[in-house]
Design an enzyme around this catalytic site. Structure first.
Site, PDB file in Angstrom:
ATOM      1  CE  LYS A 128      42.634  44.108  42.491  1.00  0.00           C
ATOM      2  NZ  LYS A 128      43.366  43.719  41.341  1.00  0.00           N
ATOM      3  CB  SER A 185      46.123  43.370  38.354  1.00  0.00           C
ATOM      4  OG  SER A 185      44.858  43.183  38.933  1.00  0.00           O
TER       5      SER A 185
END
Length: 615
Positions: A205, A411
């Site tokens: 991430k 996302s």
């Protein structure tokens, strides 16, 4: 001075301000009326533009899924300021392809010329979709020719669909490869003494790396290298297929290219010609002469710009079409944030309102299916969940929901996609990035450096939280647990939607980015295809054979529209010129503006930053 004199002076000032205010309102009204009159006259004059001959694809600016600006505004701008190039112009992908599709069947259009010098670019998925319709145009026995000076990679991709490509003698084909770069601010933030508190889940991430590192992490580099290489190979294979050349011939290794360029005495145009990238090296004048002689056969056919070529109104052509069932198209275009849609912003409030309106008027409007067009790097959890929840509510009415992924659906873009019945992605869609993070800056060190401090009392450490103090340890733990819970929710949504275990989702999650064809193999999407495939699947799921497309447009009040349109027409400032000409400055502006977009009340974000900047 007497009290009366003071009162009179104040009254004069008040009168002056009152008159000034009403005069400004009056001038704005006059300007508004004049603009509407000019627009009306301009639209009338467009009726006289020839709609036959050679269709010229003279694109300016960028291609997006959905644009807030009306083409009439750009016509008015040219009328006021004279014809000028607008590199910031937004072009609707679907309006463009509809025009090419119409021209393919239009007996009044005989051929097409691509003039792409002012085309900035588009994502590869959009370019492939346009290429599909250029191919359809050629299959209608209508040739396509391209001419230009310095082709960038987006320009050359479209030009490769032409039957013949002409390059000017001092021109070049700038096809070298793809790069994904970012700017990093850790040292800057350290120098400013900003304390950045980061909370995240996911090995890969990397959305917050620009704020906590001075370089890209090894994990992020490995992840990005994998999908970027795959995307580049897809690009090469596409242009090689169109040019009927081997990819290594069109774009050899740098060493081989330099050797061949040396053999061409450093001439980029001769290098392009000898390596099969173009068919001719000619000046614009000679290209036009040859086009007139060999293509038009001496016929003096008019040229019609793609911007002047008008789409026919299906409702006027077919009166029975009004009663046909509808497939509604909803756009999620840009960073998902609270509020209304704006340029590069997918406003959750407006999108939710559109979905709710559809849900509340299903019978009256005969809406039978919904296609959600997602082109987004994600955004806030709260905003993304608001959209997903409304899609879930629509499911209660047995309305099929199909997601069509554009260049990116990562996302938060994937979070909302979990509420669909079916997901269609392009082979080059950037998707996945199933992860979550939180970020809170505090400025206690910055303020203390200039002699400003914060102190006080609170009934709980959790209440003692402000930007002028370091985060209490209890608050750190609270936010991290909330982030962990958000990630657990994310992978659970994906697992339920994709009929996978949470362990399997976690394995391909952790914030990893996948290209569409990889996502298909990993079970994150149902089919590799384009927007047309999504429409067909929606029709199949709704048992429709005859239907109309209902394009949901953003609702903009008249004042906002007028203000935005007038701003669009104003001459560019020095800053705007810098933003257009210097990509690094534009990138800084976009990344800094993320602070404005990050408005989630719980500081939870599902956003993919690194995967958003591919050049």
């Amino acid at each position: 001075m007497s009290v009366l004199s003071v009162i009179k002076s104040i009254w004069k000032v008040i009168n002056f301000l009152r008159e000034l205010f009403f005069n400004i309102i009056f001038l704005i009204a006059i300007l508004l009326i004049s603009s509407f009159i000019a627009l009306f006259k301009e639209s009338q004059s467009l009726d006289d533009v020839p709609q036959n001959g050679t269709l010229v694809l003279d694109l300016e600016g960028v291609i997006v899924d959905s644009t807030l600006y009306n083409d009439d505004i750009y016509h008015l701008q040219n009328k006021i300021y004279g014809k000028r190039v607008n590199l910031a112009r937004e072009n609707s992908l679907f309006e463009l392809t509809q025009k090419i599709d119409q021209a393919a069947a239009d007996p009044n259009i005989e051929n097409m010329v691509l003039r792409l010098d002012n085309f900035v670019g588009a994502d590869l998925s959009s370019l492939q979709y346009i290429g599909k319709y250029l191919t359809k145009f050629k299959k209608a026995n209508k040739p396509i020719y391209a001419s230009g000076t310095n082709f960038n990679q987006s320009q050359y991709y479209l030009a490769s669909y032409a039957d013949k490509i002409s390059l000017t003698p001092q021109g070049a084909i700038n096809v070298y490869g793809l790069a994904a770069n970012n700017l990093y601010y850790k040292t800057l933030l350290d120098n400013l003494k900003v304390n950045t508190h980061v909370f995240r889940v996911g090995t890969y991430k990397s959305a917050i790396e620009p704020f906590i590192r001075n370089d890209m992490s090894a994990e992020a580099k490995a992840n990005t290298t994998r999908w970027l290489t795959l995307m580049w190979n897809n690009y090469l294979n596409d242009i090689a297929s169109q040019r009927k050349q081997a990819p290594s011939q069109l774009v050899p290794s740098p060493e081989t290219m330099l050797t061949r360029l040396h053999e061409a005495n450093g001439s980029m145009s001769q290098y392009a010609l000898s390596n099969g990238l173009v068919d001719f090296v000619k000046s614009d004048y000679l290209f036009e002469q040859d086009f007139y002689e060999f293509v038009l056969k001496g016929k003096d056919l008019p040229e019609v710009s793609i911007y002047d070529y008008k789409l026919k109104d299906d409702k006027k052509q077919d009166t029975n079409s009004v009663s046909k069932p509808l497939i509604s198209i909803i756009f999620v275009n840009g960073t998902i944030s609270d509020g209304e849609n704006d340029s590069n912003i997918a406003g959750s409030q407006e999108i939710v309102d559109q979905l709710r309106t559809i849900r509340e008027n299903l019978t009256d409007n005969n809406i039978q299916a919904v296609v959600l067009r997602v082109n987004s790097p994600g955004g806030g959890v709260e905003a993304s969940e608001a959209i997903r929840s409304e899609l879930e509510a629509l499911h209660e009415y047995q309305i099929p929901i199909v997601v069509s992924m554009g260049g990116m659906a990562a996302s938060g873009g994937y979070w909302i996609s979990t509420a669909s019945d079916y997901i269609v992605a392009s082979p080059n869609t950037i998707t996945g990035s199933i992860g979550i993070f939180g970020m809170i800056p505090t400025f206690e060190n910055s303020l203390s450096h200039i002699g400003v401090y914060s102190d006080g009392v609170s009934t709980s450490p959790l209440a003692n939280n402000n930007f002028a103090k370091n985060l209490p340890e209890e608050m750190n733990q609270l936010i991290q647990m909330n982030i962990d819970n958000g990630y657990s929710t994310f992978i659970s949504l994906v697992a339920k939607s994709r009929k996978m275990t949470t362990e399997a989702v976690d394995k391909i999650g952790q914030g990893q980015v996948w290209l569409g064809e990889e996502a298909f193999k990993n079970g994150l999407v149902d089919k590799l295809g384009d927007f047309d495939d999504a429409i067909e699947i929606a029709a199949t799921l709704a048992n429709l054979t005859d239907y109309r497309i209902d394009w949901q447009k953003p609702e903009v009040n008249w004042f906002s529209a007028f203000y935005s349109d007038m701003i669009a027409m104003l001459p560019k400032s020095t800053a705007e010129v810098l933003f257009e000409k210097l990509p690094e400055i534009k990138q800084i502006r976009e990344q800094v503006s993320l602070w404005d977009k990050f408005t989630d009340k719980q500081n939870r974000y599902i956003y993919c930053l690194n995967c958003a900047d591919v050049k």
